[in-house]
Write a protein that holds these residues in place. Structure first.
Motif, PDB file in Angstrom:
ATOM      1  N   TYR A  42       0.826  -1.211   0.000  1.00 26.28           N
ATOM      2  CA  TYR A  42       0.000   0.000   0.000  1.00 26.28           C
ATOM      3  C   TYR A  42       0.858   1.259   0.000  1.00 26.28           C
ATOM      4  N   HIS A  43       2.017   1.209   0.655  1.00 29.58           N
ATOM      5  CA  HIS A  43       2.945   2.346   0.602  1.00 29.58           C
ATOM      6  C   HIS A  43       3.418   2.577  -0.835  1.00 29.58           C
ATOM      7  N   LEU A  44       3.781   1.490  -1.510  1.00 27.78           N
ATOM      8  CA  LEU A  44       4.227   1.606  -2.898  1.00 27.78           C
ATOM      9  C   LEU A  44       3.085   2.066  -3.810  1.00 27.78           C
ATOM     10  N   LYS A  45       1.894   1.579  -3.549  1.00 28.62           N
ATOM     11  CA  LYS A  45       0.737   1.987  -4.358  1.00 28.62           C
ATOM     12  C   LYS A  45       0.464   3.477  -4.184  1.00 28.62           C
ATOM     13  N   ARG A  86      13.223   0.803  -8.571  1.00 32.05           N
ATOM     14  CA  ARG A  86      13.848  -0.360  -7.949  1.00 32.05           C
ATOM     15  C   ARG A  86      14.337  -0.031  -6.548  1.00 32.05           C
ATOM     16  N   ALA A  87      14.938   1.137  -6.387  1.00 34.85           N
ATOM     17  CA  ALA A  87      15.458   1.544  -5.081  1.00 34.85           C
ATOM     18  C   ALA A  87      14.327   1.697  -4.069  1.00 34.85           C
ATOM     19  N   GLU A  88      13.197   2.251  -4.502  1.00 40.64           N
ATOM     20  CA  GLU A  88      12.082   2.457  -3.575  1.00 40.64           C
ATOM     21  C   GLU A  88      11.422   1.137  -3.199  1.00 40.64           C
ATOM     22  N   ILE A  89      11.350   0.194  -4.136  1.00 34.63           N
ATOM     23  CA  ILE A  89      10.824  -1.132  -3.797  1.00 34.63           C
ATOM     24  C   ILE A  89      11.681  -1.751  -2.690  1.00 34.63           C
ATOM     25  N   ALA A 146       4.432  -1.427 -16.435  1.00 36.94           N
ATOM     26  CA  ALA A 146       5.044  -2.615 -15.830  1.00 36.94           C
ATOM     27  C   ALA A 146       4.998  -2.516 -14.314  1.00 36.94           C
ATOM     28  N   PHE A 147       5.324  -1.337 -13.762  1.00 40.14           N
ATOM     29  CA  PHE A 147       5.287  -1.158 -12.311  1.00 40.14           C
ATOM     30  C   PHE A 147       3.858  -1.260 -11.796  1.00 40.14           C
ATOM     31  N   ASN A 148       2.904  -0.667 -12.523  1.00 43.96           N
ATOM     32  CA  ASN A 148       1.500  -0.724 -12.116  1.00 43.96           C
ATOM     33  C   ASN A 148       1.022  -2.174 -12.033  1.00 43.96           C
TER      34      ASN A 148
END
Length: 320
Positions: free
Chosen positions: A229-232, A247-250, A300-302
């Motif tokens: 949810y943070h990433l979303k 990539r770094a944030e993941i 792709a990230f979505n």
């Protein structure tokens, strides 16, 4: 009394629709396999031992003939009659219909992705051997010819609330399967019809489905999904950045999760490797959809983050 014994019925269930890709091409001989690929392995070994001429004959494409058409028909019949019923039953589902490559089944949410993977594996293997049911049943020792590793399968998996209109749910299953074909085939589109009215669908290539199934297992064992949810929430910002920033944030969000979550996501590896594992999974997904399906980085990230949340939903089998 039955409710006390079995508990309450599930809030959600799954509909799985599968369809073989480009069967017309198979029948026209465009996807005809090599002779060795349609021969029993004992016969392959026999001809390989006869010398170079016989061995070379094994690598010739099987010619279009009534025999080839009969083999395709046999493989599709074997899949429908021997693989589908057993696999669906083993996953506590019900087969609605199975006609060759065209299959529709109802499944518990917890078993749906596992069943889809098993059916895909059976369809794309060369020979299928039924599993042993239990100790007091005689095992079917026959080997059944299947479509083989050159064949591909597209599918739609819809997770639907028990009170939703079944007609709409079946329509979404068909649409999901068609979307999988439109987006490059050889994939599963997973649609979640939340009772709240929010519906999401996401592309899951078969090569990536085992990874998603691993996430489902981790969430089932108690891994938190807060990081998803943070990433979303950060998605609108991340979509404007390059792939290295994403990539770094993941990795950062995973490494901020509690130790128990990192241990479950890392599996056999060290918990500090959980971030690297999730980043690697994004790289794998990004490569698959960018190269073969012409996605861009934001889409792709979505899809990747939606797959993460879908895995969590499958594990819960209900809304929060």
């Amino acid at each position: 009394e039955a409710r006390k014994k079995l508990g309450y019925p599930p809030i959600y269930y799954a509909i799985l629709k599968l369809d073989g890709d480009d069967l017309g091409g198979w029948l026209r001989g465009e996807k005809s396999p090599k002779v060795r690929e349609v021969m029993h392995r004992d016969l392959v070994t026999y001809y390989e031992n006869l010398g170079e001429v016989a061995k070379a004959g094994l690598d010739v494409r099987r010619p279009v003939s009534p025999g080839l058409h009969a083999a395709i028909s046999t493989a599709l019949a074997n899949f429908a009659l021997h693989a589908v019923p057993e696999i669906v039953e083993d996953h506590h589902g019900r087969t609605i219909y199975s006609g060759g490559d065209d299959t529709l089944v109802l499944l518990p949410v917890s078993q749906a992705l596992k069943c889809a993977l098993k059916l895909h594996k059976a369809y794309t293997t060369n020979w299928y051997t039924p599993d042993k049911k239990n100790d007091d049943e005689e095992r079917d020792k026959n080997e059944y010819m299947m479509m083989g590793s050159r064949a591909t399968l597209s599918g739609g998996l819809v997770i639907v609330h028990a009170k939703d209109d079944l007609r709409l749910a079946l329509q979404d299953a068909r649409l999901a399967e068609k979307k999988a074909k439109k987006m490059g085939r050889n994939a599963l589109v997973i649609t979640v019809r939340r009772h709240s009215g929010e519906h999401t669908d996401v592309l899951c290539p078969w090569d990536f489905a085992e990874t998603v199934n691993g996430w489902v297992d981790a969430f089932n064992q108690g891994a938190s999904d807060r990081w998803t949810y943070h990433l979303k929430a950060e998605e609108p910002t991340l979509q404007g950045l390059d792939i290295n920033a994403i990539r770094a944030e993941i990795g950062r969000q995973i490494n901020r999760a509690e130790l128990a979550t990192r241990c479950l996501l890392a599996k056999q590896d060290k918990p500090e490797r959980a971030g690297d594992k999730l980043v690697s999974s994004f790289d794998q997904y990004h490569k698959e959809v960018m190269v073969r399906r012409e996605f861009n980085v934001p889409s792709a990230f979505n899809n990747w983050i939606n797959l993460c949340q879908t895995a969590s939903f499958i594990a819960r089998g209900r809304d929060v």
